[in-house]
Scaffold this motif. Structure first.
Motif, PDB file in Angstrom:
ATOM      1  N   ASN A 136     -12.351 -35.525 -51.606  1.00 59.36           N
ATOM      2  CA  ASN A 136     -11.054 -35.923 -51.072  1.00 59.36           C
ATOM      3  C   ASN A 136     -11.271 -36.427 -49.654  1.00 59.36           C
ATOM      4  N   MET A 137     -10.954 -37.701 -49.405  1.00 53.91           N
ATOM      5  CA  MET A 137     -11.171 -38.303 -48.094  1.00 53.91           C
ATOM      6  C   MET A 137      -9.960 -38.062 -47.188  1.00 53.91           C
ATOM      7  N   MET A 138     -10.229 -37.658 -45.961  1.00 54.96           N
ATOM      8  CA  MET A 138      -9.142 -37.312 -45.051  1.00 54.96           C
ATOM      9  C   MET A 138      -9.490 -37.798 -43.648  1.00 54.96           C
ATOM     10  N   ALA A 139      -8.639 -38.648 -43.073  1.00 57.52           N
ATOM     11  CA  ALA A 139      -8.828 -39.121 -41.698  1.00 57.52           C
ATOM     12  C   ALA A 139      -7.585 -38.753 -40.901  1.00 57.52           C
ATOM     13  N   THR A 140      -7.783 -38.218 -39.703  1.00 60.93           N
ATOM     14  CA  THR A 140      -6.646 -37.774 -38.901  1.00 60.93           C
ATOM     15  C   THR A 140      -6.873 -38.082 -37.426  1.00 60.93           C
ATOM     16  N   ILE A 141      -5.785 -38.137 -36.672  1.00 61.40           N
ATOM     17  CA  ILE A 141      -5.841 -38.393 -35.230  1.00 61.40           C
ATOM     18  C   ILE A 141      -5.452 -37.111 -34.504  1.00 61.40           C
ATOM     19  N   ASP A 142      -6.207 -36.773 -33.461  1.00 59.14           N
ATOM     20  CA  ASP A 142      -5.892 -35.579 -32.677  1.00 59.14           C
ATOM     21  C   ASP A 142      -6.427 -35.763 -31.266  1.00 59.14           C
ATOM     22  N   TYR A 143      -5.753 -35.145 -30.303  1.00 54.78           N
ATOM     23  CA  TYR A 143      -6.228 -35.227 -28.915  1.00 54.78           C
ATOM     24  C   TYR A 143      -7.560 -34.511 -28.752  1.00 54.78           C
ATOM     25  N   ASN A 144      -7.798 -33.519 -29.613  1.00 51.47           N
ATOM     26  CA  ASN A 144      -9.007 -32.712 -29.516  1.00 51.47           C
ATOM     27  C   ASN A 144      -9.656 -32.644 -30.900  1.00 51.47           C
ATOM     28  N   ILE A 145     -10.949 -32.989 -30.977  1.00 52.33           N
ATOM     29  CA  ILE A 145     -11.637 -33.016 -32.277  1.00 52.33           C
ATOM     30  C   ILE A 145     -11.648 -31.629 -32.917  1.00 52.33           C
ATOM     31  N   ALA A 146     -11.955 -30.597 -32.134  1.00 52.81           N
ATOM     32  CA  ALA A 146     -11.960 -29.231 -32.671  1.00 52.81           C
ATOM     33  C   ALA A 146     -10.585 -28.844 -33.182  1.00 52.81           C
ATOM     34  N   GLY A 147      -9.542 -29.257 -32.445  1.00 57.13           N
ATOM     35  CA  GLY A 147      -8.171 -28.979 -32.878  1.00 57.13           C
ATOM     36  C   GLY A 147      -7.844 -29.681 -34.183  1.00 57.13           C
ATOM     37  N   GLY A 148      -8.326 -30.922 -34.324  1.00 58.83           N
ATOM     38  CA  GLY A 148      -8.095 -31.670 -35.561  1.00 58.83           C
ATOM     39  C   GLY A 148      -8.763 -31.013 -36.753  1.00 58.83           C
ATOM     40  N   ILE A 149      -9.988 -30.508 -36.541  1.00 61.53           N
ATOM     41  CA  ILE A 149     -10.720 -29.847 -37.635  1.00 61.53           C
ATOM     42  C   ILE A 149     -10.029 -28.550 -38.036  1.00 61.53           C
ATOM     43  N   SER A 150      -9.630 -27.742 -37.049  1.00 62.13           N
ATOM     44  CA  SER A 150      -8.982 -26.471 -37.359  1.00 62.13           C
ATOM     45  C   SER A 150      -7.618 -26.693 -38.016  1.00 62.13           C
ATOM     46  N   ASN A 203      -7.159 -39.284 -30.047  1.00 69.91           N
ATOM     47  CA  ASN A 203      -5.855 -39.936 -29.851  1.00 69.91           C
ATOM     48  C   ASN A 203      -5.835 -40.637 -28.490  1.00 69.91           C
ATOM     49  N   ASN A 204      -6.291 -41.907 -28.492  1.00 65.52           N
ATOM     50  CA  ASN A 204      -6.272 -42.712 -27.268  1.00 65.52           C
ATOM     51  C   ASN A 204      -5.819 -44.120 -27.617  1.00 65.52           C
ATOM     52  N   SER A 245     -15.053 -23.978 -29.762  1.00 67.53           N
ATOM     53  CA  SER A 245     -13.607 -24.136 -29.947  1.00 67.53           C
ATOM     54  C   SER A 245     -13.223 -23.970 -31.408  1.00 67.53           C
ATOM     55  N   ILE A 246     -14.025 -24.543 -32.315  1.00 67.07           N
ATOM     56  CA  ILE A 246     -13.734 -24.415 -33.745  1.00 67.07           C
ATOM     57  C   ILE A 246     -13.819 -22.950 -34.164  1.00 67.07           C
ATOM     58  N   LEU A 247     -14.825 -22.228 -33.659  1.00 65.88           N
ATOM     59  CA  LEU A 247     -14.963 -20.808 -33.971  1.00 65.88           C
ATOM     60  C   LEU A 247     -13.737 -20.026 -33.515  1.00 65.88           C
ATOM     61  N   ASN A 248     -13.271 -20.336 -32.318  1.00 69.97           N
ATOM     62  CA  ASN A 248     -12.137 -19.603 -31.762  1.00 69.97           C
ATOM     63  C   ASN A 248     -10.821 -19.943 -32.455  1.00 69.97           C
ATOM     64  N   ARG A 249     -10.713 -21.160 -32.962  1.00 67.58           N
ATOM     65  CA  ARG A 249      -9.456 -21.628 -33.555  1.00 67.58           C
ATOM     66  C   ARG A 249      -9.330 -21.296 -35.040  1.00 67.58           C
ATOM     67  N   ASP A 280      -1.968 -18.938 -32.426  1.00 66.24           N
ATOM     68  CA  ASP A 280      -3.305 -18.536 -32.876  1.00 66.24           C
ATOM     69  C   ASP A 280      -4.395 -19.056 -31.965  1.00 66.24           C
ATOM     70  N   GLU A 281      -4.352 -20.367 -31.711  1.00 64.10           N
ATOM     71  CA  GLU A 281      -5.442 -20.994 -30.977  1.00 64.10           C
ATOM     72  C   GLU A 281      -5.516 -20.456 -29.560  1.00 64.10           C
ATOM     73  N   VAL A 282      -4.365 -20.361 -28.890  1.00 61.69           N
ATOM     74  CA  VAL A 282      -4.346 -19.913 -27.494  1.00 61.69           C
ATOM     75  C   VAL A 282      -4.813 -18.476 -27.392  1.00 61.69           C
ATOM     76  N   SER A 283      -4.260 -17.605 -28.255  1.00 64.62           N
ATOM     77  CA  SER A 283      -4.612 -16.191 -28.177  1.00 64.62           C
ATOM     78  C   SER A 283      -6.078 -15.960 -28.493  1.00 64.62           C
ATOM     79  N   ALA A 284      -6.557 -16.623 -29.530  1.00 66.98           N
ATOM     80  CA  ALA A 284      -7.959 -16.433 -29.929  1.00 66.98           C
ATOM     81  C   ALA A 284      -8.898 -16.894 -28.841  1.00 66.98           C
ATOM     82  N   MET A 285      -8.612 -18.092 -28.299  1.00 70.90           N
ATOM     83  CA  MET A 285      -9.495 -18.650 -27.280  1.00 70.90           C
ATOM     84  C   MET A 285      -9.478 -17.791 -26.023  1.00 70.90           C
ATOM     85  N   SER A 286      -8.268 -17.401 -25.585  1.00 70.24           N
ATOM     86  CA  SER A 286      -8.191 -16.659 -24.331  1.00 70.24           C
ATOM     87  C   SER A 286      -8.811 -15.274 -24.452  1.00 70.24           C
TER      88      SER A 286
END
Length: 722
Positions: free
Chosen positions: A486-500, A456-457, A532-536, A686-692
């Protein structure tokens, strides 16, 4: 001018038709309409094609006559049926059932001969040579009804496997008997004949199983991107095998079947190439063969006197009874169900290819007369109809009994499986999608979701358009193997966040990722994408590095650490590896301890999975370098890891992608992180707790190891001072 025009039109439609374009158009129309129309009255499409051949053939309305073009397509169709039968054969199941195939082959060979010879000699009054020839004809069978079991999805059922295995055994034996009878009738049955037959047969097998697989492996590795060339290469092998079989004194159908066996491990059942082979065969070549079988039938022979009727009726009755008794003996021997017995009977009761070859050769050499020839043609029509109806009815019963798949799955793996494949590198897209297709549960209604995440830029909109364009090329490739995507394109500030986030949106069961690339200092400070993907996420993750085509692999080496069987995702990843191994026809060498071995074998037994798996007991799990000597360069390495804090986690798993990439850079490899129980009930956190939590745990572990090593050094110094 009008007169000439109408004369030209009338000449074009003169019966029998001569115009090759019109002939081809008519046959295609029959192939299109016959199954559709007869399906309404619940008659198998195969019968419709055979009856259509009877109607339009030279002995019916004489619309078509057997021309060289019809004979060519018919021959191709026959070879195609035998080739697909060899290609579809589950080699792991066949290895397990080879003794049963031998038993069935013996029953279906000897029983019709035991019944047929006395009937031919004493009832019909044939001489010894004719009686042996005709009774051996009863022993043959052609897999005319094989497309039926294939369409019902039971082609890997054990009853089908032993029938196919028995086909090659009994047909080979009968065709050798034919060569002996013909040689005897021509006075050539001497020592030189036996030496020539033995040597030519041995050379044929040596070429097919010694040379052809090496050529195929080399070709598929070198010509990886040329998909059209793959199909042409396969066709060449089929017809070349049929030719050298004929030169060796065998029938071409034996060569086509052996070609299927030789190429079996190089063509996965869910691949785009397999889809092309089956599509073209089922659409054109096999229907041509079935129509041509009908064109041989001469119904008029039934009106030529009682002798023709008696011969035709007797031959048909003996042929059907002999095959039913053989199927019944097989059922009793192996305690099969009634539906499986009916499948065996249905597949083995049709007489067409080898039967026709035997009778035509016998007629040409004056071993049998016209009555036997005509009676055999009627036998072919009746047995093909009986086989089609019996196989169709039996296939439905097998499906209703829930026995249609060789790999049955437990309830937690069945149903709504959804696979997510994030695409970062288009060069890896095709082989990653092939992998997804091979491991996907065929019963799942969900397509494979292909995801592209755009940062997302300020260039997000332009990059999103490019991503969608790239996804279109992926969809085009997927359509070649009839994979629903099924084709899916999305915008996210973080690629790992977009995948999760996408994995939660579609409720994915697993994510297939490319192998993590080298990261710079900034990524290390912020956090690597894969970590990041593992943690999220809590779902199964497969990290894949496929640097070489799958045909380059000789086996799968599975590294299963202690207590991996206690993870939540154990049954899921084990099922996927089993599917993968069966698709590639590769053996599995599993490095594990005794407890894990017992759990894996129990799962395979419970789910009737016929993988060829061997175990290597290993104890030194605190040093992963010790598994190096178990792995060869031609192995496909699969390593089962775990997320930090899980029951099977080992400190040696820290930085495992980098370790495996460094030590096994020449191997195709898959790193699996099994699913875990959710880390929190609050989705927003989820993401914050798992990562931290996980990062804190990781840092504590590293600090603990550092302190441990310092204390060891100090203690060692004190000990030396003392």
């Amino acid at each position: 001018m009008n007169k000439n025009f109408f004369e030209h039109i009338a000449h074009a439609f003169e019966i029998p038709l001569r115009n090759s374009v019109l002939i081809f158009s008519l046959i295609l129309l029959i192939i299109l309409l016959a199954p559709i129309l007869l399906r309404k009255i619940k008659i198998p499409g195969i019968i419709g094609l055979i009856l259509s051949g009877v109607i339009i053939g030279p002995h019916g309305l004489n619309i078509l006559e057997r021309s060289s073009a019809v004979d060519l397509f018919s021959t191709i169709g026959l070879l195609y049926i035998m080739f697909i039968a060899g290609l579809e054969l589950d080699m792991n199941e066949f290895r397990k059932t080879r003794h049963k195939s031998l038993v069935f082959g013996f029953f279906t060979f000897i029983i019709p001969i035991i019944i047929g010879y006395p009937v031919c000699y004493y009832v019909l009054g044939f001489d010894v040579g004719s009686s042996i020839l005709v009774s051996s004809m009863f022993a043959t069978h052609t897999l005319v009804a094989y497309p039926v079991v294939n369409s019902y999805g039971i082609s890997k059922n054990q009853a089908v496997a032993i029938t196919i295995g028995g086909t090659i055994l009994t047909d080979t034996a009968v065709l050798i008997i034919l060569a002996v009878i013909v040689g005897s009738s021509q006075g050539e049955l001497d020592q030189q004949f036996w030496i020539r037959l033995t040597i030519s047969f041995a050379v044929f097998l040596g070429i097919m199983f010694g040379i052809i697989p090496k050529i195929a492996k080399w070709f598929f590795q070198r010509v990886e991107s040329e998909k059209t060339s793959h199909y042409i290469f396969v066709l060449f092998i089929v017809f070349f095998a049929a030719f050298i079989a004929e030169v060796s004194g065998l029938e071409p159908i034996i060569g086509a079947f052996v070609a299927g066996l030789a190429l079996n491990k190089f063509i996965p059942h869910s691949s785009a190439l397999m889809n092309r082979i089956e599509f073209i065969g089922n659409a054109i070549f096999i229907p041509f063969f079935l129509i041509s079988v009908g064109m041989i039938v001469d119904i008029k022979v039934l009106y030529k006197g009682p002798e023709a009727l008696i011969v035709a009726g007797t031959l048909t009755l003996v042929a059907v009874c002999g095959k039913w008794i053989a199927a019944w003996f097989t059922q009793i021997s192996f305690k099969y169900s009634a539906a499986q017995r009916q499948v065996i009977f249905g597949l083995s009761s049709a007489h067409a290819a080898a039967t026709l070859a035997i009778i035509m050769v016998g007629y040409a050499n004056d071993i049998i007369d016209e009555n036997v020839l005509n009676g055999t043609i009627v036998l072919i029509l009746v047995t093909c109809i009986v086989a089609s109806i019996a196989t169709e009815a039996a296939s439905k019963k097998v499906v209703l009994a829930g026995d249609q798949d060789a790999v049955t799955e437990e309830k937690d793996v069945l149903g709504d499986e959804h696979i997510l494949v994030p695409i970062a590198n288009l060069n890896n897209m095709e082989i990653l999608l092939d992998f997804a297709t091979m491991i996907k549960n065929k019963k799942s209604p969900h397509p494979v979701t292909i995801l592209s995440v755009v940062p997302n830029n300020e260039l997000a909109e332009e990059n999103l358009k490019k991503a969608k364009k790239n996804l279109d090329s992926t969809a085009k490739y997927a359509s070649g193997s009839e994979v629903e995507v099924n084709m899916m394109a999305t915008i996210d500030y973080n690629i790992a966040g977009g995948i999760s986030r996408a994995s939660r949106e579609i409720m994915a069961d697993s994510i297939l990722l490319g192998w993590p690339s080298q990261v710079g200092i900034i990524e290390k400070m912020v956090g690597e994408k894969t970590e990041s993907i593992l943690n999220r996420t809590d779902i199964n993750i497969f990290m894949c590095h496929f640097g070489k085509p799958f045909v380059s692999n000789d086996r799968i080496t599975l590294v299963c650490p202690p207590m991996a069987e206690d993870e939540k995702g154990f049954s899921y990843w084990l099922n996927k590896i089993a599917r993968f191994a069966l698709e590639l026809t590769l053996p599995i060498s599993c490095i594990a301890n005794i407890r894990s071995e017992s759990a894996i074998l129990a799962y395979f037994k419970r789910n009737k999975i016929s993988c060829n798996i061997k175990f290597v007991l290993h104890k030194e799990w605190d040093d992963l370098a010790t598994i190096k000597h178990y792995v060869k360069d031609t192995d496909l390495l699969i390593f089962v890891s775990a997320r930090i804090g899980e029951v099977s986690y080992n400190r040696e798993f820290d930085g495992i992608p980098k370790k495996l990439g460094r030590k096994y850079e020449n191997n195709n490899r898959i790193l699996i992180y099994p699913s875990r129980r959710p880390t929190s009930t609050f989705d927003n956190y989820d993401e914050v707790s798992a990562m931290s939590v996980n990062r804190g745990y990781s840092h504590l572990q590293k600090m603990g190891r550092g302190l441990g090593s310092i204390l060891k050094i100090k203690n060692k110094g004190k000990f030396n001072d003392q």
